[in-house]
Write a protein that holds these residues in place. Sequence first.
Motif, PDB file in Angstrom:
ATOM      1  N   ILE A 162     -57.851 -29.416  19.621  1.00  0.00           N
ATOM      2  CA  ILE A 162     -58.041 -30.677  20.126  1.00  0.00           C
ATOM      3  C   ILE A 162     -59.096 -30.831  21.432  1.00  0.00           C
ATOM      4  CG2 ILE A 162     -56.732 -32.335  21.755  1.00  0.00           C
ATOM      5  CD1 ILE A 162     -54.467 -31.609  20.147  1.00  0.00           C
ATOM      6  N   ALA A 163     -59.033 -29.515  22.154  1.00  0.00           N
ATOM      7  CA  ALA A 163     -60.157 -29.393  23.271  1.00  0.00           C
ATOM      8  C   ALA A 163     -61.327 -29.495  22.651  1.00  0.00           C
ATOM      9  CB  ALA A 163     -59.651 -28.244  24.063  1.00  0.00           C
ATOM     10  N   ARG A 164     -61.604 -28.527  21.618  1.00  0.00           N
ATOM     11  CA  ARG A 164     -63.045 -28.550  20.723  1.00  0.00           C
ATOM     12  C   ARG A 164     -63.505 -29.875  20.321  1.00  0.00           C
ATOM     13  NH1 ARG A 164     -62.574 -25.190  15.592  1.00  0.00           N
ATOM     14  NH2 ARG A 164     -61.559 -27.134  15.297  1.00  0.00           N
ATOM     15  N   ASP A 165     -62.562 -30.590  19.885  1.00  0.00           N
ATOM     16  CA  ASP A 165     -62.816 -31.970  19.065  1.00  0.00           C
ATOM     17  C   ASP A 165     -62.635 -33.291  19.675  1.00  0.00           C
ATOM     18  OD1 ASP A 165     -63.317 -30.104  16.982  1.00  0.00           O
ATOM     19  OD2 ASP A 165     -61.342 -30.602  15.992  1.00  0.00           O
ATOM     20  N   VAL A 166     -62.939 -33.238  20.954  1.00  0.00           N
ATOM     21  CA  VAL A 166     -62.398 -34.717  21.879  1.00  0.00           C
ATOM     22  C   VAL A 166     -63.614 -35.462  21.418  1.00  0.00           C
ATOM     23  CG1 VAL A 166     -62.398 -35.547  24.312  1.00  0.00           C
ATOM     24  CG2 VAL A 166     -61.385 -33.284  23.628  1.00  0.00           C
TER      25      VAL A 166
END
Length: 345
Positions: A162-166
């Motif tokens: 999730i953090a990578r794909d914001v």
Amino acid sequence: MSAAADMEACRAAIRTGSLSFHAASKLLPAHVRDPALVLYAFCRLADDAVDEGQNPVEAVLHLQDRLDSAYTGKPHNSPIDRAFARMIQTHDMPRALPDALLEGLAWDAEGRRFETLSGVLDYSARVAAVVGAMMCVLMGVRDRHRLARACDLGLAMQLTNIARDVGEDAKLGRIYLPLDWFEETGVNPAQFLRAPKASTEIRTMTERLLREADRLYQRSEPGIAALPLSCRPGIFAARTIYGGIGGVIRSQGCDSITQRAVTGKGRKIGWLATSGLRAMLSLAKPTMATLYGKPCPEVAFLVDTAARESEGFSRSDTLINALTRLREQDMASRDRQLGLDRRSA
């Protein structure tokens, strides 16, 4: 087609669709690696159909049909479905586990957002921690403590995703960060989606999510050290590679909007070597007390199921409700299309 040909189709799907898992799987023993590749290929295919297909609602309903067919021993005529049905039989995979994945994908198809971090963990339990529970089943691990730590690892990996794909998610109109974090920082979610920017507030939220992932990675490690020795290098590799992705995000100032965290081949090779070493060192380390910590509330149902503490199969009310909403949505869409076709005729 033969079982060997079906297995090769699963390997090809993972080679192109999940580079991190493909790298980590090389360190698993063959008796776990092959069914794990089948599991990941099936999950990858399902996830891509919902995320990238033109009709995510239809994709989820089709997945329900595929699961029904696989569990009755009459899989759809595709290599991955046939291999998945064999894996179910061979390893006695509880039906409620892939059903949890189905529910998570149904939430994606609905475009669900989450008010709190606990809501994000509820979602992560269904799309990622459940894979950790299923991996334990493939390894023959059914005790609650190791299952709980496997679910911790799955949660941590999903929070890293999730953090990578914001930024990528925002382009698709999706938000997986907790909405109450937006409220706390004064960022309007609708405005963010209209014009995604790597603002200080969004970077702070991304860092906050990575801190939660770090906590869960730490909780997971005693469980990895308690797995069968032959399985430890591969699972340590998955933990190290995904943790490394979090490190890359931090090195980019937690900006996941103007750039995407990428880990090169050289880094992965180094992490794989480190993972083998960590597996050997785990033999000499005493068992950490955190192995016996209670499962996170959001994953307790997965632990119960995989530990065979939930007997029989019955779809959860939340899954039934989600599928009902999707069917109604699908029927309404078909009715609208039929009306348009009639007017244009």
